[in-house]
Design a protein around this motif. Structure first.
Motif, PDB file in Angstrom:
ATOM      1  N   UNK A 294      68.841   0.290  37.255  1.00 52.72           N
ATOM      2  CA  UNK A 294      69.760   1.141  36.480  1.00 52.72           C
ATOM      3  C   UNK A 294      69.426   2.625  36.548  1.00 52.72           C
ATOM      4  N   UNK A 295      70.437   3.427  36.811  1.00 48.07           N
ATOM      5  CA  UNK A 295      70.283   4.883  36.835  1.00 48.07           C
ATOM      6  C   UNK A 295      70.157   5.423  35.412  1.00 48.07           C
ATOM      7  N   UNK A 296      69.345   6.472  35.264  1.00 47.24           N
ATOM      8  CA  UNK A 296      69.235   7.176  33.988  1.00 47.24           C
ATOM      9  C   UNK A 296      70.026   8.473  34.103  1.00 47.24           C
ATOM     10  N   UNK A 297      71.093   8.593  33.325  1.00 46.32           N
ATOM     11  CA  UNK A 297      71.889   9.822  33.303  1.00 46.32           C
ATOM     12  C   UNK A 297      71.391  10.713  32.171  1.00 46.32           C
ATOM     13  N   UNK A 298      71.086  11.966  32.504  1.00 44.61           N
ATOM     14  CA  UNK A 298      70.641  12.950  31.512  1.00 44.61           C
ATOM     15  C   UNK A 298      71.763  13.957  31.306  1.00 44.61           C
ATOM     16  N   UNK A 299      72.232  14.068  30.062  1.00 50.19           N
ATOM     17  CA  UNK A 299      73.270  15.051  29.748  1.00 50.19           C
ATOM     18  C   UNK A 299      72.687  16.019  28.730  1.00 50.19           C
ATOM     19  N   UNK A 300      72.408  17.252  29.173  1.00 48.92           N
ATOM     20  CA  UNK A 300      71.782  18.255  28.305  1.00 48.92           C
ATOM     21  C   UNK A 300      72.148  19.633  28.826  1.00 48.92           C
ATOM     22  N   UNK A 301      72.538  20.543  27.923  1.00 50.54           N
ATOM     23  CA  UNK A 301      72.971  21.870  28.366  1.00 50.54           C
ATOM     24  C   UNK A 301      71.820  22.851  28.544  1.00 50.54           C
ATOM     25  N   UNK A 302      70.591  22.422  28.274  1.00 47.71           N
ATOM     26  CA  UNK A 302      69.398  23.248  28.497  1.00 47.71           C
ATOM     27  C   UNK A 302      68.873  22.922  29.897  1.00 47.71           C
ATOM     28  N   UNK A 303      69.111  23.832  30.839  1.00 49.97           N
ATOM     29  CA  UNK A 303      68.780  23.542  32.239  1.00 49.97           C
ATOM     30  C   UNK A 303      67.295  23.260  32.435  1.00 49.97           C
ATOM     31  N   UNK A 304      66.419  24.053  31.816  1.00 50.02           N
ATOM     32  CA  UNK A 304      64.978  23.856  31.993  1.00 50.02           C
ATOM     33  C   UNK A 304      64.546  22.499  31.455  1.00 50.02           C
ATOM     34  N   UNK A 305      65.024  22.164  30.267  1.00 56.17           N
ATOM     35  CA  UNK A 305      64.675  20.866  29.683  1.00 56.17           C
ATOM     36  C   UNK A 305      65.210  19.730  30.546  1.00 56.17           C
ATOM     37  N   UNK A 306      66.452  19.865  30.964  1.00 58.00           N
ATOM     38  CA  UNK A 306      67.104  18.826  31.772  1.00 58.00           C
ATOM     39  C   UNK A 306      66.339  18.588  33.074  1.00 58.00           C
ATOM     40  N   UNK A 307      65.959  19.685  33.738  1.00 61.85           N
ATOM     41  CA  UNK A 307      65.235  19.559  35.006  1.00 61.85           C
ATOM     42  C   UNK A 307      63.846  18.955  34.796  1.00 61.85           C
ATOM     43  N   UNK A 308      63.186  19.372  33.696  1.00 59.57           N
ATOM     44  CA  UNK A 308      61.855  18.834  33.416  1.00 59.57           C
ATOM     45  C   UNK A 308      61.894  17.343  33.132  1.00 59.57           C
ATOM     46  N   UNK A 309      62.905  16.921  32.380  1.00 59.24           N
ATOM     47  CA  UNK A 309      63.040  15.506  32.046  1.00 59.24           C
ATOM     48  C   UNK A 309      63.379  14.695  33.300  1.00 59.24           C
ATOM     49  N   UNK A 310      64.240  15.250  34.147  1.00 55.28           N
ATOM     50  CA  UNK A 310      64.590  14.566  35.395  1.00 55.28           C
ATOM     51  C   UNK A 310      63.354  14.412  36.278  1.00 55.28           C
ATOM     52  N   UNK A 311      62.545  15.459  36.340  1.00 56.84           N
ATOM     53  CA  UNK A 311      61.311  15.390  37.142  1.00 56.84           C
ATOM     54  C   UNK A 311      60.374  14.316  36.605  1.00 56.84           C
ATOM     55  N   UNK A 312      60.225  14.255  35.288  1.00 58.14           N
ATOM     56  CA  UNK A 312      59.344  13.254  34.665  1.00 58.14           C
ATOM     57  C   UNK A 312      59.790  11.843  35.029  1.00 58.14           C
ATOM     58  N   UNK A 313      61.062  11.555  34.843  1.00 54.10           N
ATOM     59  CA  UNK A 313      61.556  10.200  35.103  1.00 54.10           C
ATOM     60  C   UNK A 313      61.502   9.869  36.594  1.00 54.10           C
ATOM     61  N   UNK A 314      61.829  10.854  37.417  1.00 48.51           N
ATOM     62  CA  UNK A 314      61.758  10.648  38.865  1.00 48.51           C
ATOM     63  C   UNK A 314      60.325  10.357  39.297  1.00 48.51           C
TER      64      UNK A 314
END
Length: 204
Positions: free
Chosen positions: A3-23
Motif C-alpha cells: 500500500x502506498x502512503x499518500x502525504x497531504x500537507x501544505x508545509x513543503x519542508x515538513x512534507x518532504x521530510x516525512x516523505x524521506x522518512x517513510x521512503x
C-alpha cells in the motif's frame, strides 16, 4: 500488494521530510501540496484508488484537512486516514476519528512511533482489501444460485430443517439435501451457522 502512503500537507519542508522518512523505511510514498490537488487527481482518475493509507494535515489552506476528509467520505473513500495535528488541534482530530478517521498523530512526533502507526494503518488497509475481495466473491456466488436454490437458502436462513423445507416447497427431503449441498459448495460454507454469518457480513 504494497500500500502506498499518500502525504497531504501544505508545509513543503515538513512534507518532504516525512516523505524521506517513510521512503527510507521502504514504504512507497506520494506527496501532495493540498487537499484539493489530491481530490482533483482522484476525480480525474489520475490517481488510482488502489489499497493505500492517507496522512492528512488537519490545518491547510485553502481547503482544510477536515474539509478534505468530508469530501473523501462523500466520494466513498474506503482507506485509512491518519490526521497530522498540532497541539491545539487534538480536539478536532478526536472528533474526526469519531467520524471515521483511522487515527491521528500529534506534531512533533517520534519517528519510530509514526512509522509504526503508518505500518499498522497499511496492514488495516490490506485487511480491508481482502475483506472487500471476499465480499465480492461471495456476492457473485450468491447471484449464481438458481431460483430453487434461493428458495431453499431463504428457508435455511429462517432456521428450518430439511423436512420442513420440503413441506414448504412441495419437494422431497432428498431434493432439499441436494440443493443444500449445492448452496454450501457454491457459497464455500460448511454449516448453516457459517452460512448465516456470511450472509450477515456479505449478503446485502
Amino acid at each position: 500488494m504494497n500500500p502506498t502512503v499518500h502525504i497531504v500537507d501544505d508545509d513543503e519542508d515538513f512534507r518532504d521530510g516525512l516523505a524521506w522518512l517513510l521512503d527510507s523505511r521502504g514504504l512507497p510514498v506520494r506527496s501532495w501540496r493540498s487537499g484539493d490537488d489530491f481530490l482533483q487527481a482522484l476525480r480525474a482518475d489520475r490517481e488510482p484508488w488502489g489499497c493505500c493509507v492517507l496522512l492528512l494535515d488537519i490545518r491547510m489552506e485553502p481547503l482544510s484537512g477536515l474539509a478534505t476528509f468530508e469530501r473523501l467520505k462523500a466520494m466513498g473513500w474506503p482507506w485509512p486516514v491518519l490526521f497530522l495535528t498540532g497541539h491545539g488541534d487534538v480536539g478536532m482530530a478526536v472528533a474526526a476519528v469519531k467520524q471515521g478517521a483511522w487515527d491521528f498523530l500529534e506534531k512533533p512526533f517520534q519517528n519510530n512511533l509514526l512509522v509504526d502507526r503508518v505500518e499498522a494503518a497499511r496492514q488495516a488497509a490490506l485487511a480491508l482489501q481482502a475483506g472487500s475481495r471476499e465480499k465480492l466473491e461471495f456476492q457473485r456466488a450468491l447471484a449464481g444460485l438458481s431460483a430453487r436454490e434461493r428458495e431453499v437458502l431463504a428457508e435455511l436462513l429462517a432456521g428450518h430443517y430439511n423436512k420442513n423445507i420440503a413441506e414448504h416447497l412441495g419437494i422431497t427431503a432428498r431434493t432439499v439435501e441436494f440443493h443444500r449441498a449445492n448452496i454450501f459448495e457454491k457459497l464455500q460454507v460448511q454449516s448453516a451457522v457459517e452460512l448465516a454469518h456470511r450472509m450477515g457480513l456479505y449478503g446485502q
